[in-house]
Design an enzyme around this catalytic site. Structure first.
Site, PDB file in Angstrom:
ATOM      1  N   LYS A 167      -5.226  -8.270   0.752  1.00 15.10           N
ATOM      2  CA  LYS A 167      -5.943  -8.019   2.058  1.00 15.10           C
ATOM      3  C   LYS A 167      -5.909  -9.279   2.872  1.00 15.10           C
ATOM      4  O   LYS A 167      -6.730 -10.176   2.544  1.00 15.10           O
ATOM      5  CB  LYS A 167      -7.696  -7.697   1.462  1.00 15.10           C
ATOM      6  CG  LYS A 167      -8.233  -7.082   2.774  1.00 15.10           C
ATOM      7  CD  LYS A 167      -9.310  -6.292   2.178  1.00 15.10           C
ATOM      8  CE  LYS A 167     -10.568  -6.030   3.081  1.00 15.10           C
ATOM      9  NZ  LYS A 167     -10.112  -4.997   4.191  1.00 15.10           N
TER      10      LYS A 167
HETATM   11  C1  LIG Z   1      -5.941  -1.209   5.675  1.00 15.19           C
HETATM   12  C2  LIG Z   1      -6.724  -0.666   4.836  1.00 15.19           C
HETATM   13  N1  LIG Z   1      -6.651   0.266   3.909  1.00 15.19           N
HETATM   14  C3  LIG Z   1      -7.550   0.893   3.052  1.00 15.19           C
HETATM   15  C4  LIG Z   1      -8.939   0.160   3.093  1.00 15.19           C
HETATM   16  C5  LIG Z   1      -9.879   0.559   2.002  1.00 15.19           C
HETATM   17  O1  LIG Z   1      -9.863  -0.235   0.937  1.00 15.19           O
HETATM   18  P1  LIG Z   1     -11.408  -0.196   0.235  1.00 15.19           P
HETATM   19  O2  LIG Z   1     -11.475   1.092  -0.045  1.00 15.19           O
HETATM   20  O3  LIG Z   1     -11.243  -1.266  -0.814  1.00 15.19           O
HETATM   21  O4  LIG Z   1     -12.438  -0.866   1.115  1.00 15.19           O
HETATM   22  C6  LIG Z   1      -9.027  -0.699   3.870  1.00 15.19           C
HETATM   23  C7  LIG Z   1     -10.334  -1.468   3.968  1.00 15.19           C
HETATM   24  O5  LIG Z   1     -10.797  -2.638   3.277  1.00 15.19           O
HETATM   25  C8  LIG Z   1      -7.945  -1.253   4.773  1.00 15.19           C
HETATM   26  O6  LIG Z   1      -8.365  -2.313   5.576  1.00 15.19           O
END
Ligand SMILES: Cc1ncc(COP(=O)(O)O)c(C=O)c1O
Length: 315
Positions: A167
């Site tokens: 991330k």
């Molecule tokens: C590109 C992307 N995909 C998926 C998610 C979902 O991830 P999570 O469920 O860990 O928040 C996020 C959010 O963090 C994201 O930025």
């Protein structure tokens, strides 16, 4: 799309480089390396008011683990341990307990600070944790009735161009381009395809669909998607309820003819999708699987599902 004072975020305190400081003191220098090149990692975490009136952070350990995995991918040296940042998140909420009595969104971020410039620079890592009130990311109406999505003209990252298991701050330019395009075209959210044309994920959420045979599908982790913690939660909730979920690739037109679609994400929680590219999805309102996932998810984060109690860290 707007960035108005109505969605300006603010709270009282920030954890910055190991110290609690006042919100307005949370400043960094304009020569911060990450500001120029996007070399940083972050997390989005929610704390919920539980059914008994306490405050609990949802899957904090997994979010901190992903933050450190993201940093490891970048070889961004973390000046704190996982336990120290875990505690910093809790400390920040404890210090602002009244403000966040109804829940909070937590944002740890670690980034290369100022010092040397240029792509080869290696400067000390700065770390901050902020928290603010963040309601339904795609709107209360979106959560209740579903949103309208558009398949983006922007392609999701290639696994050897970007690091999809991380991330990483700079990678979000791709998401922002897609999100802005969708919102300016009158939609709520963008769905991005991978380089081969298969559905990957939304700009800030993972995607699930239910086809006409009732088969639930979500793209596999070999697709260029974030390994979403909500995706993982939902897979467990569905499988524990006896439902099967296929982690497989599928095409955009599979979305058009599906019965149900929903997005999963810490910010967006469980958001139903009622329309994709102007095609109505199923009955045009949240279907039974989506409703089951939504209800079970919200019961879980509010501490009403004892079997998932280990996912909650009480503040
Ligand atoms: C590109 C992307 N995909 C998926 C998610 C979902 O991830 P999570 O469920 O860990 O928040 C996020 C959010 O963090 C994201 O930025």
């Amino acid at each position: 799309m707007s960035s108005t004072s109505s969605n300006t975020v603010r709270a009282d305190q920030i954890w910055l480089d190991g110290k609690m400081i006042q919100w307005d003191e949370g400043q960094v220098h304009v020569m911060t390396h990450a500001l120029h090149y996007g070399f940083g990692v972050f997390e989005g975490i929610r704390a919920y008011k539980t059914h008994d009136g306490r405050l609990a952070v949802f899957r904090l350990r997994e979010h901190i683990q992903r933050l450190f995995d993201s940093a490891h991918i970048l070889m961004l040296k973390m000046p704190y341990t996982e336990n120290e940042l875990f505690d910093a998140c809790l400390e920040l909420l404890r210090k602002q307990k009244d403000r966040f009595a109804n829940g909070a969104y937590l944002r740890p971020v670690a980034f290369m600070g100022d010092g040397a410039m240029g792509l080869g620079a290696v400067n000390p890592t700065r770390v901050a944790v902020t928290a603010w009130d963040w309601g339904a990311y795609l709107g209360d109406k979106g959560i209740r009735e579903g949103i309208r999505a558009k398949v983006s003209s922007f392609t999701r990252m290639h696994v050897n161009v970007n690091m999809v298991r991380g991330k990483i701050t700079g990678q979000y330019v791709n998401s922002i381009l897609a999100k802005r395009e969708a919102v300016l075209a009158g939609y709520d959210e963008a769905i991005l395809l991978d380089i081969s044309g298969f559905v990957a994920e939304a700009s800030g959420e993972n995607i699930f669909m239910v086809n006409k045979k009732g088969i639930i599908k979500t793209p596999p982790l070999s697709s260029p998607i974030l390994d979403g913690i909500t995706r993982d939660t939902v897979l467990k909730l569905l499988r524990d309820s006896g439902r099967e979920v296929e982690e497989v690739t599928f095409t955009r037109d599979a979305l058009y003819i599906s019965n149900e679609i929903f997005f999963t994400g810490t910010a967006a929680e469980i958001t139903p999708v009622r329309e994709v590219d102007n095609r109505t999805v199923g009955a045009g309102k949240p279907g039974p699987i989506t409703q089951f996932v939504q209800e079970t998810y919200f019961r879980t984060v509010r501490g009403q599902e004892p079997r998932y109690a280990e996912w909650l860290t009480y503040v």
